[in-house]
Design a protein around this motif. Structure first.
Motif, PDB file in Angstrom:
ATOM      1  N   ILE A  68      14.029  10.478  41.834  1.00  0.00           N
ATOM      2  CA  ILE A  68      13.621  10.725  43.251  1.00  0.00           C
ATOM      3  C   ILE A  68      13.849   9.368  44.817  1.00  0.00           C
ATOM      4  O   ILE A  68      13.419   8.545  44.274  1.00  0.00           O
ATOM      5  CB  ILE A  68      12.168  11.716  43.381  1.00  0.00           C
ATOM      6  CG1 ILE A  68      11.555  12.790  42.903  1.00  0.00           C
ATOM      7  CG2 ILE A  68      12.212  11.748  45.413  1.00  0.00           C
ATOM      8  CD1 ILE A  68      10.535  13.312  43.002  1.00  0.00           C
ATOM      9  N   SER A  69      14.700   9.740  45.088  1.00  0.00           N
ATOM     10  CA  SER A  69      14.927   8.761  46.425  1.00  0.00           C
ATOM     11  C   SER A  69      14.289   8.911  47.412  1.00  0.00           C
ATOM     12  O   SER A  69      14.484  10.279  48.054  1.00  0.00           O
ATOM     13  CB  SER A  69      16.585   8.572  46.159  1.00  0.00           C
ATOM     14  OG  SER A  69      17.151   7.695  47.498  1.00  0.00           O
ATOM     15  N   VAL A  70      13.612   7.723  47.565  1.00  0.00           N
ATOM     16  CA  VAL A  70      12.580   8.077  49.086  1.00  0.00           C
ATOM     17  C   VAL A  70      13.462   7.513  50.213  1.00  0.00           C
ATOM     18  O   VAL A  70      12.586   5.956  50.101  1.00  0.00           O
ATOM     19  CB  VAL A  70      11.477   7.983  49.069  1.00  0.00           C
ATOM     20  CG1 VAL A  70      10.750   8.135  50.114  1.00  0.00           C
ATOM     21  CG2 VAL A  70      10.852   9.140  47.662  1.00  0.00           C
ATOM     22  N   SER A  84      19.994   7.763  51.134  1.00  0.00           N
ATOM     23  CA  SER A  84      19.476   8.433  49.559  1.00  0.00           C
ATOM     24  C   SER A  84      20.557   8.118  48.921  1.00  0.00           C
ATOM     25  O   SER A  84      19.521   7.050  48.181  1.00  0.00           O
ATOM     26  CB  SER A  84      19.102   9.469  49.073  1.00  0.00           C
ATOM     27  OG  SER A  84      20.500  10.430  49.678  1.00  0.00           O
ATOM     28  N   ASN A  87      20.185   4.104  48.922  1.00  0.00           N
ATOM     29  CA  ASN A  87      18.832   3.379  48.218  1.00  0.00           C
ATOM     30  C   ASN A  87      18.758   3.169  47.232  1.00  0.00           C
ATOM     31  O   ASN A  87      18.030   2.232  46.080  1.00  0.00           O
ATOM     32  CB  ASN A  87      18.087   4.363  49.006  1.00  0.00           C
ATOM     33  CG  ASN A  87      16.135   4.072  48.441  1.00  0.00           C
ATOM     34  OD1 ASN A  87      16.058   3.380  49.085  1.00  0.00           O
ATOM     35  ND2 ASN A  87      15.774   5.114  47.586  1.00  0.00           N
ATOM     36  N   ALA A 125      15.747  13.980  46.803  1.00  0.00           N
ATOM     37  CA  ALA A 125      15.806  12.909  48.070  1.00  0.00           C
ATOM     38  C   ALA A 125      14.818  13.584  49.574  1.00  0.00           C
ATOM     39  O   ALA A 125      15.052  14.094  49.864  1.00  0.00           O
ATOM     40  CB  ALA A 125      17.015  12.535  49.017  1.00  0.00           C
ATOM     41  N   PHE A 126      13.974  12.414  49.444  1.00  0.00           N
ATOM     42  CA  PHE A 126      12.605  12.547  50.795  1.00  0.00           C
ATOM     43  C   PHE A 126      13.792  11.623  51.726  1.00  0.00           C
ATOM     44  O   PHE A 126      13.278  10.025  51.283  1.00  0.00           O
ATOM     45  CB  PHE A 126      11.471  12.055  50.362  1.00  0.00           C
ATOM     46  CG  PHE A 126      10.970  13.329  49.329  1.00  0.00           C
ATOM     47  CD1 PHE A 126      11.910  14.537  48.999  1.00  0.00           C
ATOM     48  CD2 PHE A 126       9.450  13.275  48.821  1.00  0.00           C
ATOM     49  CE1 PHE A 126      11.525  15.680  47.891  1.00  0.00           C
ATOM     50  CE2 PHE A 126       9.251  13.954  47.740  1.00  0.00           C
ATOM     51  CZ  PHE A 126       9.657  15.413  47.329  1.00  0.00           C
ATOM     52  N   ASP A 128      13.188   9.413  55.083  1.00  0.00           N
ATOM     53  CA  ASP A 128      11.876   9.571  56.034  1.00  0.00           C
ATOM     54  C   ASP A 128      12.813   9.080  57.746  1.00  0.00           C
ATOM     55  O   ASP A 128      13.261   7.966  57.217  1.00  0.00           O
ATOM     56  CB  ASP A 128      11.247   8.095  55.903  1.00  0.00           C
ATOM     57  CG  ASP A 128      10.123   8.540  57.158  1.00  0.00           C
ATOM     58  OD1 ASP A 128       9.948   8.369  57.702  1.00  0.00           O
ATOM     59  OD2 ASP A 128       9.028   6.962  57.052  1.00  0.00           O
ATOM     60  N   ILE A 151      14.640  16.834  53.221  1.00  0.00           N
ATOM     61  CA  ILE A 151      14.353  16.616  52.001  1.00  0.00           C
ATOM     62  C   ILE A 151      15.662  17.534  50.720  1.00  0.00           C
ATOM     63  O   ILE A 151      16.305  19.194  52.212  1.00  0.00           O
ATOM     64  CB  ILE A 151      12.637  18.018  51.690  1.00  0.00           C
ATOM     65  CG1 ILE A 151      11.637  17.224  52.002  1.00  0.00           C
ATOM     66  CG2 ILE A 151      12.978  18.109  49.374  1.00  0.00           C
ATOM     67  CD1 ILE A 151      10.429  17.831  51.293  1.00  0.00           C
TER      68      ILE A 151
END
Length: 225
Positions: A68-70, A84, A87, A125-126, A128, A151
């Motif tokens: 999971i890419s954050v 994402s 990242n 992906a989350f 922010d 998301i």
């Protein structure tokens, strides 16, 4: 497992404390892995876009059940927007690729992004964007309150949506256009949005000086992060 490989040679314990990530990991009893120091695995890049025939990647990422890419939503002086997909540079160990992952810069940042996404296979992906960044990011940008959190299960679509929210012209985002061919969807008509509309949330982000002075942008292959 929470994992990161800082782009610059930094004190990881300090970063965990300064960002609050260490406290959250401790509270929820989550292991943290410094991907710059993890055990390494060789992965074939036979059909890659860079000239590298193989990548050396952290075992934690290669053997993960799901990646999971954050990322933070922000501008970037070499690629315009970093979310994402960019990242995933955090999965490239600094001791192998240099600081700040300079070998990947010389191979072509856009092509390296695509190769890393294809090899690490992030499935969610989350992003922010609650407090995002504009201007000369990712190091010298300015905080921008965008109040968005995204998301997505298609990283190309997620980053394309972020770029639209930031008001960035896709003509300046070569790696996102390439991702639309080999990673996922980037056409607005093909992306299912649930929640607020783009028009409700869209803001105009100031771009780095490199995108107003293309002579500076041409230096990107030899620049740092």
């Amino acid at each position: 497992t929470v994992a990161e490989g800082a782009g610059h040679f930094r004190d990881t314990d300090y970063l965990l404390k300064a960002t609050g990530v260490g406290e959250v990991c401790k509270k929820h009893e989550l292991p943290f892995v410094d991907l710059n120091l993890d055990e390494l695995v060789e992965v074939s890049n036979k059909h890659g876009f860079t000239k590298l025939k193989r990548f050396i990647l952290p075992k934690t990422i290669v053997e993960a059940d799901i990646v999971i890419s954050v990322p933070k939503m922000k501008t970037h002086h070499w690629v315009g927007v970093t979310c994402s997909m960019k990242n995933m540079f955090g999965t490239a160990p600094g001791p192998v690729y240099g600081w700040p992952k300079n070998l990947l810069h010389k191979l072509g940042i856009a092509l390296s992004i695509i190769d890393l996404v294809r090899l690490t296979k992030p499935q969610v992906a989350f992003v922010d964007g609650i407090i995002a960044m504009e201007g000369d990011g990712p190091v010298n940008g300015q905080a921008k309150a965008s109040n968005v959190f995204l998301i997505g299960n298609d990283l190309a679509a997620t980053d394309a949506t972020c770029a639209r929210l930031m008001g960035v012209d896709f003509a300046d985002l070569g790696y996102i256009r390439l991702a639309g061919e080999v990673i996922g969807n980037i056409q607005e008509k093909d992306i299912d949005l649930i929640g607020a509309s783009l028009e409700e949330l869209k803001q105009k982000f100031a771009l780095p000086i490199t995108f107003t002075d293309k002579a500076l942008l041409a230096l990107g292959a030899n620049g740092g992060s």
